[in-house]
Every structure is written in C-alpha cells, then in structure tokens.
Enzyme design. Structure first.
Site, mmCIF file in Angstrom:
data_model
loop_
_atom_site.group_PDB
_atom_site.id
_atom_site.type_symbol
_atom_site.label_atom_id
_atom_site.label_comp_id
_atom_site.label_asym_id
_atom_site.label_seq_id
_atom_site.Cartn_x
_atom_site.Cartn_y
_atom_site.Cartn_z
ATOM 1 N N TRP A 9 0.819 -1.225 0.000
ATOM 2 C CA TRP A 9 0.000 0.000 0.000
ATOM 3 C C TRP A 9 0.848 1.269 0.000
ATOM 4 O O TRP A 9 0.299 2.378 -0.062
ATOM 5 C CB TRP A 9 -0.957 -0.003 1.200
ATOM 6 C CG TRP A 9 -2.102 -0.967 1.037
ATOM 7 C CD1 TRP A 9 -2.412 -1.689 -0.095
ATOM 8 C CD2 TRP A 9 -3.100 -1.311 2.008
ATOM 9 N NE1 TRP A 9 -3.530 -2.453 0.125
ATOM 10 C CE2 TRP A 9 -3.979 -2.243 1.403
ATOM 11 C CE3 TRP A 9 -3.325 -0.934 3.332
ATOM 12 C CZ2 TRP A 9 -5.069 -2.792 2.080
ATOM 13 C CZ3 TRP A 9 -4.410 -1.480 4.010
ATOM 14 C CH2 TRP A 9 -5.269 -2.392 3.386
ATOM 15 N N HIS A 94 12.750 -2.301 -1.569
ATOM 16 C CA HIS A 94 11.883 -1.843 -2.665
ATOM 17 C C HIS A 94 12.619 -0.724 -3.417
ATOM 18 O O HIS A 94 13.361 0.051 -2.815
ATOM 19 C CB HIS A 94 10.559 -1.335 -2.092
ATOM 20 C CG HIS A 94 9.556 -1.008 -3.147
ATOM 21 N ND1 HIS A 94 9.593 0.173 -3.866
ATOM 22 C CD2 HIS A 94 8.509 -1.718 -3.647
ATOM 23 C CE1 HIS A 94 8.603 0.166 -4.746
ATOM 24 N NE2 HIS A 94 7.937 -0.969 -4.631
ATOM 25 N N GLU A 96 11.734 2.062 -4.442
ATOM 26 C CA GLU A 96 11.518 3.414 -3.908
ATOM 27 C C GLU A 96 12.414 3.653 -2.706
ATOM 28 O O GLU A 96 12.951 4.746 -2.511
ATOM 29 C CB GLU A 96 10.030 3.599 -3.562
ATOM 30 C CG GLU A 96 9.192 3.771 -4.826
ATOM 31 C CD GLU A 96 7.774 3.254 -4.726
ATOM 32 O OE1 GLU A 96 7.267 3.071 -3.605
ATOM 33 O OE2 GLU A 96 7.166 3.024 -5.794
ATOM 34 N N GLY A 231 1.179 -2.906 -6.348
ATOM 35 C CA GLY A 231 1.037 -1.567 -5.774
ATOM 36 C C GLY A 231 -0.358 -1.035 -6.039
ATOM 37 O O GLY A 231 -1.312 -1.362 -5.345
ATOM 38 N N GLY A 232 -0.480 -0.234 -7.081
ATOM 39 C CA GLY A 232 -1.729 0.466 -7.399
ATOM 40 C C GLY A 232 -2.978 -0.412 -7.371
ATOM 41 O O GLY A 232 -3.979 -0.048 -6.750
HETATM 42 P P1 PGA Z 1 2.615 -1.041 -9.059
HETATM 43 O O1 PGA Z 1 3.682 -1.078 -7.866
HETATM 44 O O2 PGA Z 1 1.841 -2.331 -9.034
HETATM 45 O O3 PGA Z 1 1.763 0.166 -8.778
HETATM 46 O O4 PGA Z 1 3.397 -0.910 -10.323
HETATM 47 C C1 PGA Z 1 4.353 -2.277 -7.548
HETATM 48 C C2 PGA Z 1 5.288 -2.051 -6.396
HETATM 49 O O5 PGA Z 1 5.818 -0.949 -6.229
HETATM 50 O O6 PGA Z 1 5.518 -2.980 -5.596
#
Ligand code: PGA
Length: 247
Positions: A9, A94, A96, A231-232
């Site tokens: 999330w 991750h 990010e 993610g999304g």
């Molecule tokens: P996403 O993100 O499904 O929005 O591409 C995946 C993630 O960052 O784990």
C-alpha cells in the site's frame, strides 16, 4: 507452497482501511484456493490490520525495517518492533527505498538478516532501471542485487524474492512474458548457486510492476512466478480480488 498475492500500500490509506481485510474476504472467500493474501499497510496501522485480519487467513507485512534492534534512529522501526505488531512479513529493498531513502544492497542484506532473526519473512526486491534494461544489463544488475542483498547468514526457507523492474512500477508498462521468464530463471540460478537446488526450490519468486486484473493471468501462469507484489491495483479490494481469482 501457496501462490503469494501481496499488496504494497506504500504511503496510502488511513485507519478506516482496517475494514479492507473483511471487504476482501466478502469478495474472495478464504479456503477455496491455494492462495496466500498479504497486505502491507503503512506502519501506523500494522497492529490494527493484524487484528482485523485474524481469522480471515490474511497475512500482514511491513514495508521496511531497520537492521539495528534499537537505538538513536529517529523515525525507524526495528524488525523486532515490526514482529511485535503481529506482522509476519517485511518488504525490503523496494526500488523506492533504494532510490529515495538510500537503501543499498549491503543495507538490505543487514535488514534481511535482522528480519529473519526477528522471525519475519523478508520479501527482498530487486529490479533493473530502464537504462539498464536498454543497455542489455538487466540480468547482470538483478544478479548483483540478489548476491548483495541476501546476507551470508540468510535462511533459504524463510525468504521471498520479488523481481520488480523499476521502469514497470506505477507506469502501466510491463516486460514481455518472455523477459519476465528469463529474469526469473536467472534469479533461480543465482539462488541455486547460493542455496543449492533443494534450498532454492523452496524460495518463491514474485513478479511486481504494474500487475493488474488484465495482465495477471498471463504473468502468474509462468512456471517460476510464484505470486505478485502489487502496488496500485492492490489499493482497491475489487481489483486485488480479481487478481487473486486469476492466480
Ligand atoms: P505497481 O507497484 O503495481 O503500482 O506498479 C508495484 C510495487 O511498487 O511494488
């Protein structure tokens, strides 16, 4: 081993989201499948999410932890603190975290070690950038991340790997099915070199990056794709349930 459908999330949601486990189970009842559902909410709702998931066969995980068990690390949570909430998983490395918060392979390895010692199951993320893919370096980059992010003392029976190409995250773009298969195969090879065939066989390799109800079936049908990190499409229980139904 059950197929792992994990929702990351990120920094989304508020405490009203503790209804989501029941909302999910209303759409996708437990026990009818061979699928493990994992929700990874922001840290402030971990404990409540564990409570709300009890009895629903839904696992809960954190999105990060520190490698030290305690100390002057303002803003951080140790692996033991994550475990104390009742969470059983933690996402580590991750892209990010690697890009924005300075997580290096070495640090991810230290966090992975701490997570396993705390009894958590780490999901170690790896993946190449767009430039690296275009330069034909995807396998090399991912292989180096696997080698560097899995600590020497890692237990192969309690770790998950997520292949998440950086350029596929949140963009709607995905690698071709062949490219996903190639990288998963390469990761399996790296894991075999580390843990032996028997050990590596126990390790689930997830795919992540723009997984949605339209593409999930094809991706999850691949032999070595043991689940998805989402993610999304994992923010809405309707789309998460649709993906789980395709797994
Ligand atoms: P996403 O993100 O499904 O929005 O591409 C995946 C993630 O960052 O784990």
């Amino acid at each position: 081993m059950r197929t792992l459908i994990a929702a990351n999330w990120k920094m989304h949601g508020d405490l009203s989201w503790i209804q989501k486990p029941s909302e999910f189970r209303a759409l996708f009842p437990a026990g009818k499948d061979n699928i493990e559902i994992l929700l990874c909410p922001p840290a402030h709702m971990l404990e409540a999410m564990v409570g709300a998931s009890t009895g629903l066969d839904i696992s809960v995980g954190a999105q990060n932890c520190h490698d030290e068990s305690s100390g002057a690390y303002t803003g951080e949570l140790s692996a033991d603190m994550v475990a104390e909430t009742g969470a059983t998983y933690v996402i580590l490395g991750h892209s990010e975290r690697r890009a924005i918060f300075g997580d290096t392979d070495n640090w991810v390895a230290a966090k992975t070690s701490a997570a396993q010692k705390a009894g958590l199951r780490p999901i170690v993320c790896v993946g190449e950038s767009r430039a690296e893919r275009e330069a034909g370096q995807a396998e090399e980059v991912v292989g180096a991340q696997i080698d560097g992010s899995i600590p020497a003392d890692a237990r192969g029976d309690n770790i998950v790997i997520a292949y998440e190409p950086v350029w596929a995250i949140g963009t709607g773009l995905t690698p071709t099915i062949e490219d996903i298969a190639t990288i998963h195969d390469h990761i399996r090879g790296c894991l075999t070199a580390r843990f032996g065939v028997k050990g590596a066989d126990k390790i689930q390799i997830l795919y992540g990056g723009s997984v949605n109800p339209e593409n999930a079936q094809e991706i999850l049908a691949l032999k070595d794709v043991a689940g998805a990190l989402i993610g999304g499409a994992g923010l809405e229980m309707k789309s998460l349930a649709a993906i789980a139904a395709l797994a």
